[in-house]
Design an enzyme around this catalytic site. Sequence first.
Site, PDB file in Angstrom:
ATOM      1  N   ASP A  35      30.893 -48.269  81.517  1.00  0.00           N
ATOM      2  CA  ASP A  35      30.849 -46.802  81.506  1.00  0.00           C
ATOM      3  C   ASP A  35      29.974 -46.278  82.639  1.00  0.00           C
ATOM      4  O   ASP A  35      29.282 -47.028  83.298  1.00  0.00           O
ATOM      5  CB  ASP A  35      30.269 -46.326  80.168  1.00  0.00           C
ATOM      6  N   LYS A  55      33.883 -41.674  83.516  1.00  0.00           N
ATOM      7  CA  LYS A  55      34.540 -40.416  83.889  1.00  0.00           C
ATOM      8  C   LYS A  55      34.022 -39.861  85.199  1.00  0.00           C
ATOM      9  O   LYS A  55      34.682 -39.112  85.867  1.00  0.00           O
ATOM     10  CB  LYS A  55      34.311 -39.387  82.794  1.00  0.00           C
ATOM     11  N   MET A 168      24.176 -34.895  74.542  1.00  0.00           N
ATOM     12  CA  MET A 168      25.156 -34.088  75.286  1.00  0.00           C
ATOM     13  C   MET A 168      24.952 -32.595  75.032  1.00  0.00           C
ATOM     14  O   MET A 168      25.923 -31.837  74.911  1.00  0.00           O
ATOM     15  CB  MET A 168      26.598 -34.485  74.890  1.00  0.00           C
TER      16      MET A 168
HETATM   17  N1  SAH Z   1      26.105 -44.474  73.163  1.00  0.00           N
HETATM   18  C1  SAH Z   1      25.074 -43.700  73.824  1.00  0.00           C
HETATM   19  C2  SAH Z   1      25.392 -42.219  73.846  1.00  0.00           C
HETATM   20  C3  SAH Z   1      26.618 -41.874  74.655  1.00  0.00           C
HETATM   21  S1  SAH Z   1      26.909 -40.148  74.753  1.00  0.00           S
HETATM   22  C4  SAH Z   1      23.742 -44.004  73.148  1.00  0.00           C
HETATM   23  O1  SAH Z   1      23.709 -44.628  72.075  1.00  0.00           O
HETATM   24  O2  SAH Z   1      22.704 -43.630  73.700  1.00  0.00           O
HETATM   25  C5  SAH Z   1      26.085 -39.732  76.275  1.00  0.00           C
HETATM   26  C6  SAH Z   1      24.826 -38.940  75.981  1.00  0.00           C
HETATM   27  O3  SAH Z   1      23.792 -39.822  75.570  1.00  0.00           O
HETATM   28  C7  SAH Z   1      24.248 -38.219  77.179  1.00  0.00           C
HETATM   29  O4  SAH Z   1      24.886 -36.978  77.412  1.00  0.00           O
HETATM   30  C8  SAH Z   1      22.821 -38.035  76.743  1.00  0.00           C
HETATM   31  O5  SAH Z   1      22.699 -36.988  75.793  1.00  0.00           O
HETATM   32  C9  SAH Z   1      22.559 -39.339  76.026  1.00  0.00           C
HETATM   33  N2  SAH Z   1      21.947 -40.359  76.899  1.00  0.00           N
HETATM   34  C10 SAH Z   1      22.463 -41.549  77.226  1.00  0.00           C
HETATM   35  N3  SAH Z   1      21.607 -42.256  77.977  1.00  0.00           N
HETATM   36  C11 SAH Z   1      20.508 -41.489  78.130  1.00  0.00           C
HETATM   37  C12 SAH Z   1      19.256 -41.655  78.780  1.00  0.00           C
HETATM   38  N4  SAH Z   1      18.952 -42.777  79.444  1.00  0.00           N
HETATM   39  N5  SAH Z   1      18.356 -40.653  78.708  1.00  0.00           N
HETATM   40  C13 SAH Z   1      18.635 -39.519  78.030  1.00  0.00           C
HETATM   41  N6  SAH Z   1      19.798 -39.304  77.394  1.00  0.00           N
HETATM   42  C14 SAH Z   1      20.720 -40.272  77.436  1.00  0.00           C
END
Ligand code: SAH
Length: 248
Positions: A35, A55, A168
């Site tokens: 991803d 994406k 998000m």
């Molecule tokens: N599966 C992922 C979430 C995917 S949705 C998880 O468990 O973390 C994508 C969202 O995750 C982003 O828009 C943001 O809100 C959050 N996100 C993912 N990585 C991040 C990071 N390193 N720091 C802050 N927010 C993060």
Amino acid sequence: MNYTVSLVGAGPGDPELLTVRALKRIEGADVVLADDLIDPRVLALVKGRLLRVGKRGGCISTDQHFIHALMIKEARAGHRVVRLKGGDPFVFGRGGEEVDALREAGLEVEVVSGLTSGIAGPAAVGIPVTDRRASPGVILVTGHPGEGRAEPDWAALARTGLTLVIYMGVARAPDITAKLLAAGLKPDLPAAIVSAAHTAQQRHAVTTLAGLPDCIAREGLKSPALLVIGEVAAHAAAADIERLVSSA
Ligand code: SAH
């Protein structure tokens, strides 16, 4: 059991936060479908073929069906396939949809849990998402349910009094804030934004619920980010003070 496809959680960024199993699967894979939000230091661990299927940036396709078909094709060719997803594969990662598609194709699927950003991100800046002195629980919720899908019931979530960790949510922060305030949350309730947690770009800010939209704009905090709303968010400032003291 020998799994053909492993859905692997890459954690929030820093490769030291990978699980031992995640590291083994990444290193042992013939092909890795990654991803967008995967840290370059984690991608650097890939020894097989690396396919970017996110994406943003360098995408092959945004279509979820395309990703399913690609995984199925690679697995049927006898390759060890890793589907690498940010954070935890089952937290807002469409992991459930991917498992269904792979099982329908008759493949064995393994899920390797990862550290979700909604817990590890706040922790990176000193915020415990639960704290029995302030919040007996936490709600992980998306601020962007996707085209045509039901919006969370923000008023109902506000009434729980639990910490809200919103994934998000940056783009929709003004709207979400207005709904939470209308539902009766206090304007001066602590709120924090944690951007790119556990990556080289990590930044955060602490504010109040009412101040959240302005703070995001003023500080230029960008996605990927978590919004943390609740008394526990005030701990972020304390963490900064501790760092200042210890480096003094
Ligand atoms: N599966 C992922 C979430 C995917 S949705 C998880 O468990 O973390 C994508 C969202 O995750 C982003 O828009 C943001 O809100 C959050 N996100 C993912 N990585 C991040 C990071 N390193 N720091 C802050 N927010 C993060």
